[in-house]
Design an enzyme around this catalytic site. Structure first.
Site, PDB file in Angstrom:
ATOM      1  CB  SER A  72      -0.928   0.015   1.437  1.00  0.00           C
ATOM      2  OG  SER A  72      -1.545  -1.123   1.185  1.00  0.00           O
TER       3      SER A  72
HETATM    4  C1  LIG Z   1      -3.387  -4.047  -0.325  1.00  0.00           C
HETATM    5  S1  LIG Z   1      -2.880  -5.701  -0.228  1.00  0.00           S
HETATM    6  C2  LIG Z   1      -2.172  -5.844   1.377  1.00  0.00           C
HETATM    7  C3  LIG Z   1      -0.939  -4.974   1.900  1.00  0.00           C
HETATM    8  C4  LIG Z   1      -0.018  -5.443   2.850  1.00  0.00           C
HETATM    9  N1  LIG Z   1      -0.566  -5.275   3.957  1.00  0.00           N
HETATM   10  C5  LIG Z   1       1.211  -4.954   2.771  1.00  0.00           C
HETATM   11  O1  LIG Z   1       1.852  -4.675   3.782  1.00  0.00           O
HETATM   12  O2  LIG Z   1       1.968  -5.349   1.549  1.00  0.00           O
HETATM   13  C6  LIG Z   1      -4.342  -6.540   0.194  1.00  0.00           C
HETATM   14  C7  LIG Z   1      -4.241  -8.167   0.315  1.00  0.00           C
HETATM   15  O3  LIG Z   1      -5.313  -8.430   0.913  1.00  0.00           O
HETATM   16  C8  LIG Z   1      -5.266  -9.892   0.581  1.00  0.00           C
HETATM   17  N2  LIG Z   1      -6.848 -10.237   0.803  1.00  0.00           N
HETATM   18  C9  LIG Z   1      -7.652 -10.077   0.116  1.00  0.00           C
HETATM   19  N3  LIG Z   1      -9.158 -10.690   0.590  1.00  0.00           N
HETATM   20  C10 LIG Z   1      -8.716 -11.320   1.639  1.00  0.00           C
HETATM   21  C11 LIG Z   1      -9.029 -12.089   2.867  1.00  0.00           C
HETATM   22  N4  LIG Z   1     -10.553 -12.290   2.692  1.00  0.00           N
HETATM   23  N5  LIG Z   1      -8.479 -12.561   3.696  1.00  0.00           N
HETATM   24  C12 LIG Z   1      -6.913 -12.344   3.804  1.00  0.00           C
HETATM   25  N6  LIG Z   1      -6.396 -11.738   2.921  1.00  0.00           N
HETATM   26  C13 LIG Z   1      -7.198 -10.943   1.858  1.00  0.00           C
HETATM   27  C14 LIG Z   1      -5.050  -9.959  -0.902  1.00  0.00           C
HETATM   28  O4  LIG Z   1      -4.870 -11.072  -1.446  1.00  0.00           O
HETATM   29  C15 LIG Z   1      -3.812  -8.733  -0.770  1.00  0.00           C
HETATM   30  O5  LIG Z   1      -2.720  -9.500  -0.669  1.00  0.00           O
END
Ligand SMILES: C[S@@+](CC[C@H](N)C(=O)[O-])C[C@H]1O[C@@H](n2cnc3c(N)ncnc32)[C@H](O)[C@@H]1O
Length: 403
Positions: A72
């Protein structure tokens, strides 16, 4: 790639300095953690300099090219960590491990006495997060693959839960797994608009402590909701983005786009369009109009943000917000006037309706600067009326204003 560590440290400090100077970082605990964690090690696929621009970097896409994981943008990472108010020794759950960068920041902030569990729905992403964390020396973080809607029963309860994907709703597990007095920070999607909200559970409902505008890729899995991106006319580069079951007809709206629009200036003069989206989201057919860079360059549409604008859609017409300069205020800051640009057979009617809503916003805006959110369980009695009430699967979200 040969990476000079002095160079990366300088770049990292410069990124943090920028975030401090612009008033985004206000908490020294967040500042210290961001100075320590080598962000570039979490995006090995990007050039190390890019990591320190602070911009979001997409790391995974699905077969249609839609982004499914990213690191992000550094500014929103800092804001959300400040909202989370992490203390040494806290037990933390992160939903959305992504690259592992935020988990490393959490590990820095909670220290050796605390624990960090980070889960991702995508097994490959979870594996990479664990590898990145190990490479950067944060191997105490537990990374697991799972659906964040269920929380993580093995490590619960948590003092803090942070969600880093846009959630449509608050599942029961987050409340059940949060210790008394704990804080949940979640980018909550409400009729297509997203706010990062810090919530605490008290007296049978969630009550917000802070709220910031943001944008996040939508959560997938059990809590996911289909988001539609309908390209008008098939190749215009102008999209109507709808969710929560709203429809948009690409043919009819593509035809509408080919005809001259109705433009109405509203007399609503402002420094920025903060919370206008929320105000317009009452309207039937509220959605987003997204425009690609080529569509913007061709002047096809003139939305108020680089990504697009708030919009309203009917079966054959749509209207979006536009802006024009309107002098400066007493501090010499640029002002804008908001207007409406409408296409299609219902264009005049839509433009008048949206302009009327903007006039009402002009009168109500003072009270909109002080908003808070309450989230009630679906079966709660006596849910109050707010600026906006939204019924979700598990909850009723109420946006309230005033103190
Ligand atoms: C914007 S990224 C997160 C960035 C992360 N916190 C970082 O520091 O790089 C969003 C993440 O949420 C995950 N995601 C989406 N739906 C999810 C769910 N139901 N449970 C867990 N992870 C999920 C996606 O696979 C993705 O990797």
């Amino acid at each position: 790639m040969n990476i000079d560590t002095t160079n990366t440290l300088e770049l990292r400090n410069a990124m943090v300095d920028r975030l401090r100077e612009s008033g985004i970082i206000t908490d020294t605990r967040v500042e210290d953690a961001m100075r320590r964690v080598p962000r570039h090690l979490f995006i090995p696929q990007a050039h190390f300099q890019r990591a320190y621009t602070g911009e979001s970097v997409v790391t995974h896409r699905d077969e249609q090219g839609v982004a499914t994981s990213s690191v992000s943008e550094a500014g929103i990472v800092a804001v959300m960590l400040q909202q989370l108010d992490v203390q040494p020794g806290h037990r933390i759950l992160e939903i959305g491990a992504g690259t592992g960068y935020n988990a490393a920041l959490l590990a820095e902030m909670t220290g050796p006495a605390g624990t960090v569990t980070s889960i991702d729905i995508d097994a490959q992403v979870a594996r990479e997060a664990a590898e990145n964390l190990a490479a950067a020396g944060y191997d105490t973080v537990r990374v697991a693959c799972g659906d964040g809607d269920l929380g993580d029963v093995t490590s619960a309860p948590f003092d803090r839960i942070i969600v880093t994907a846009g959630a449509w709703d608050l599942p029961h597990a987050w409340q059940e797994q949060l210790a008394p007095g704990g804080v949940l920070v979640v980018p909550l999607r409400m009729r297509g608009l997203t706010r990062s909200i810090a919530l605490q559970w008290e007296d049978g409902r969630w009550r917000s402590r802070s709220m910031y505008e943001c944008g996040f890729m939508p959560i997938r899995g059990l809590g996911g909701i289909a988001e539609r991106n309908v390209q008008l006319g098939g190749d215009s580069g102008v999209f109507i983005r709808t969710d929560e079951g709203r429809e948009a007809d690409p043919e009819a709206l593509g035809t509408a786009l080919k005809h001259p629009p109705t433009v109405r200036w509203t007399g609503a003069i402002t420094r920025n369009a903060k919370h206008v989206d929320l105000w317009l989201s009452h309207l039937d057919g509220f959605c987003r109009m997204i425009a690609t860079a080529p569509a913007l360059e061709r002047g096809l549409v003139r939305p108020i943000y680089p990504w697009g604008s708030m919009a309203v859609v009917t079966s054959n017409s749509f209207a979006y917000l536009l802006q024009r300069p309107s002098g400066t205020d007493t501090d010499g800051k640029q002002l804008i006037e908001l207007g409406v640009c409408a296409y299609g057979p219902d264009g005049d009617k839509l433009a008048a309706m949206v302009a009327g809503r903007m006039t009402a916003w002009q009168h109500a805006r003072a009270s909109l600067s002080d908003l808070w959110v309450e989230v009630y369980p679906a079966d709660a009695a006596n849910v109050p009326d707010g600026v906006l009430n939204i019924t979700k699967r598990n909850t009723h979200v109420v946006i309230r204003s005033g103190s």
